[in-house]
Design a protein around this motif. Structure first.
Motif, mmCIF file in Angstrom:
data_model
loop_
_atom_site.group_PDB
_atom_site.id
_atom_site.type_symbol
_atom_site.label_atom_id
_atom_site.label_comp_id
_atom_site.label_asym_id
_atom_site.label_seq_id
_atom_site.Cartn_x
_atom_site.Cartn_y
_atom_site.Cartn_z
ATOM 1 N N ASP A 78 7.583 4.204 -6.894
ATOM 2 C CA ASP A 78 6.328 3.484 -6.650
ATOM 3 C C ASP A 78 5.576 4.291 -5.609
ATOM 4 O OD1 ASP A 78 6.882 1.362 -8.321
ATOM 5 O OD2 ASP A 78 7.420 -0.030 -6.721
ATOM 6 N N LEU A 79 4.297 4.487 -5.835
ATOM 7 C CA LEU A 79 3.464 5.182 -4.853
ATOM 8 C C LEU A 79 2.642 4.156 -4.084
ATOM 9 C CD1 LEU A 79 1.969 8.227 -6.781
ATOM 10 C CD2 LEU A 79 3.434 8.318 -4.773
ATOM 11 N N PHE A 80 2.593 4.313 -2.785
ATOM 12 C CA PHE A 80 1.686 3.531 -1.952
ATOM 13 C C PHE A 80 0.852 4.541 -1.192
ATOM 14 C CE2 PHE A 80 0.332 1.519 1.964
ATOM 15 C CZ PHE A 80 -0.236 0.351 1.476
ATOM 16 N N LEU A 81 -0.373 4.732 -1.663
ATOM 17 C CA LEU A 81 -1.249 5.726 -1.054
ATOM 18 C C LEU A 81 -2.267 5.026 -0.164
ATOM 19 C CD1 LEU A 81 -1.790 8.145 -4.065
ATOM 20 C CD2 LEU A 81 -0.144 8.326 -2.184
ATOM 21 N N VAL A 82 -2.234 5.372 1.108
ATOM 22 C CA VAL A 82 -3.118 4.784 2.105
ATOM 23 C C VAL A 82 -4.495 5.416 1.987
ATOM 24 C CG1 VAL A 82 -3.503 4.514 4.596
ATOM 25 C CG2 VAL A 82 -1.174 4.380 3.667
ATOM 26 N N ASP A 83 -5.503 4.575 1.940
ATOM 27 C CA ASP A 83 -6.893 5.029 1.957
ATOM 28 C C ASP A 83 -7.232 5.386 3.408
ATOM 29 O OD1 ASP A 83 -9.742 5.114 2.108
ATOM 30 O OD2 ASP A 83 -9.864 3.853 0.332
ATOM 31 N N PHE A 84 -7.671 6.608 3.629
ATOM 32 C CA PHE A 84 -7.956 7.084 4.982
ATOM 33 C C PHE A 84 -9.000 6.215 5.682
ATOM 34 C CE2 PHE A 84 -9.028 10.264 8.261
ATOM 35 C CZ PHE A 84 -7.761 10.690 8.593
ATOM 36 N N ASP A 85 -9.835 5.521 4.916
ATOM 37 C CA ASP A 85 -10.858 4.645 5.486
ATOM 38 C C ASP A 85 -10.313 3.274 5.872
ATOM 39 O OD1 ASP A 85 -12.815 6.602 5.131
ATOM 40 O OD2 ASP A 85 -13.255 5.928 3.100
ATOM 41 N N GLU A 86 -9.034 3.026 5.639
ATOM 42 C CA GLU A 86 -8.459 1.709 5.910
ATOM 43 C C GLU A 86 -7.468 1.730 7.073
ATOM 44 O OE1 GLU A 86 -6.869 0.227 2.214
ATOM 45 O OE2 GLU A 86 -8.846 -0.415 1.569
ATOM 46 N N LEU A 87 -7.654 2.635 7.996
ATOM 47 C CA LEU A 87 -6.734 2.734 9.120
ATOM 48 C C LEU A 87 -7.034 1.697 10.195
ATOM 49 C CD1 LEU A 87 -6.415 6.606 9.490
ATOM 50 C CD2 LEU A 87 -5.021 5.013 8.162
ATOM 51 N N ASP A 88 -7.920 0.757 9.894
ATOM 52 C CA ASP A 88 -8.323 -0.267 10.847
ATOM 53 C C ASP A 88 -7.475 -1.535 10.756
ATOM 54 O OD1 ASP A 88 -9.100 -1.262 8.417
ATOM 55 O OD2 ASP A 88 -11.226 -1.358 8.877
ATOM 56 N N GLY A 89 -6.364 -1.494 10.080
ATOM 57 C CA GLY A 89 -5.518 -2.672 9.944
ATOM 58 C C GLY A 89 -5.354 -3.115 8.504
ATOM 59 N N ARG A 90 -6.308 -2.792 7.655
ATOM 60 C CA ARG A 90 -6.180 -3.165 6.239
ATOM 61 C C ARG A 90 -4.980 -2.477 5.605
ATOM 62 N NH1 ARG A 90 -11.980 -1.642 4.170
ATOM 63 N NH2 ARG A 90 -11.730 -0.185 5.871
ATOM 64 N N ALA A 91 -4.727 -1.239 5.993
ATOM 65 C CA ALA A 91 -3.583 -0.508 5.436
ATOM 66 C C ALA A 91 -2.273 -1.192 5.811
ATOM 67 C CB ALA A 91 -3.597 0.940 5.914
ATOM 68 N N GLN A 92 -2.170 -1.672 7.051
ATOM 69 C CA GLN A 92 -0.937 -2.327 7.483
ATOM 70 C C GLN A 92 -0.680 -3.586 6.657
ATOM 71 O OE1 GLN A 92 -0.745 -3.523 11.601
ATOM 72 N NE2 GLN A 92 1.381 -4.184 11.421
ATOM 73 N N ALA A 93 -1.705 -4.383 6.428
ATOM 74 C CA ALA A 93 -1.541 -5.607 5.634
ATOM 75 C C ALA A 93 -1.124 -5.272 4.201
ATOM 76 C CB ALA A 93 -2.840 -6.410 5.646
ATOM 77 N N LYS A 94 -1.736 -4.260 3.624
ATOM 78 C CA LYS A 94 -1.378 -3.851 2.259
ATOM 79 C C LYS A 94 0.050 -3.302 2.203
ATOM 80 C CE LYS A 94 -6.031 -2.850 0.547
ATOM 81 N NZ LYS A 94 -6.920 -1.796 0.043
ATOM 82 N N LEU A 95 0.438 -2.532 3.223
ATOM 83 C CA LEU A 95 1.784 -1.990 3.263
ATOM 84 C C LEU A 95 2.812 -3.113 3.399
ATOM 85 C CD1 LEU A 95 3.795 0.338 3.345
ATOM 86 C CD2 LEU A 95 3.367 0.494 5.820
ATOM 87 N N ALA A 96 2.544 -4.065 4.262
ATOM 88 C CA ALA A 96 3.465 -5.192 4.436
ATOM 89 C C ALA A 96 3.643 -5.935 3.116
ATOM 90 C CB ALA A 96 2.948 -6.132 5.522
ATOM 91 N N GLU A 97 2.551 -6.129 2.400
ATOM 92 C CA GLU A 97 2.623 -6.797 1.094
ATOM 93 C C GLU A 97 3.462 -5.984 0.108
ATOM 94 O OE1 GLU A 97 -0.425 -7.987 -2.495
ATOM 95 O OE2 GLU A 97 -1.179 -8.064 -0.433
#
Length: 125
Positions: free
Chosen positions: A41-60
């Protein structure tokens, strides 16, 4: 089947960066995972989402299923100014996937090699 989560940056979202080499390495790694019989499974972080949205998506993502191994990609680990993100990612993996082996790669293309090493280390503990 061995389930593997690979966490990295979406190379298409990094400003001023040519995504082609990393995208090709991700594809190469995905082919190798398939050849080895590993479910990636790939989880690719959007560089524009380093404001906390990435953390919520990663936790999910980390709570969506149990993984045998989680790879933290080099871009997250090596990028200038990204130490806080790296720490956050490692802690999220540790807290939400405590039984998973954790692997780090040199490039997206060598992720399968590092997964095999991490799984072997887990078996031998």
């Amino acid at each position: 089947m061995t389930d593997v989560l690979v966490i990295g940056f979406d190379p298409h979202t990094i400003p001023g960066y040519d995504p082609a080499p990393v995208a090709a390495a991700i594809e190469q790694g995905s082919r190798q995972f398939a050849e080895l019989g590993l479910a990636e499974d790939l989880f690719l972080v959007d560089f524009d989402e380093l404001d906390g949205r990435a953390q919520a998506k990663l936790a999910e993502k980390l709570t969506s299923k149990q993984y045998d191994c989680v790879v933290v990609g080099g871009g997250i680990r090596k990028g200038p100014g990204l130490l806080e993100l790296f720490q956050l990612v490692v802690n999220e993996v540790h807290w939400r996937q405590p039984e998973a082996a954790i692997a780090f790669n040199d490039s997206a293309g060598d992720s399968p090699d590092w997964v095999l090493k991490a799984l072997e280390q887990r078996r031998n503990r």
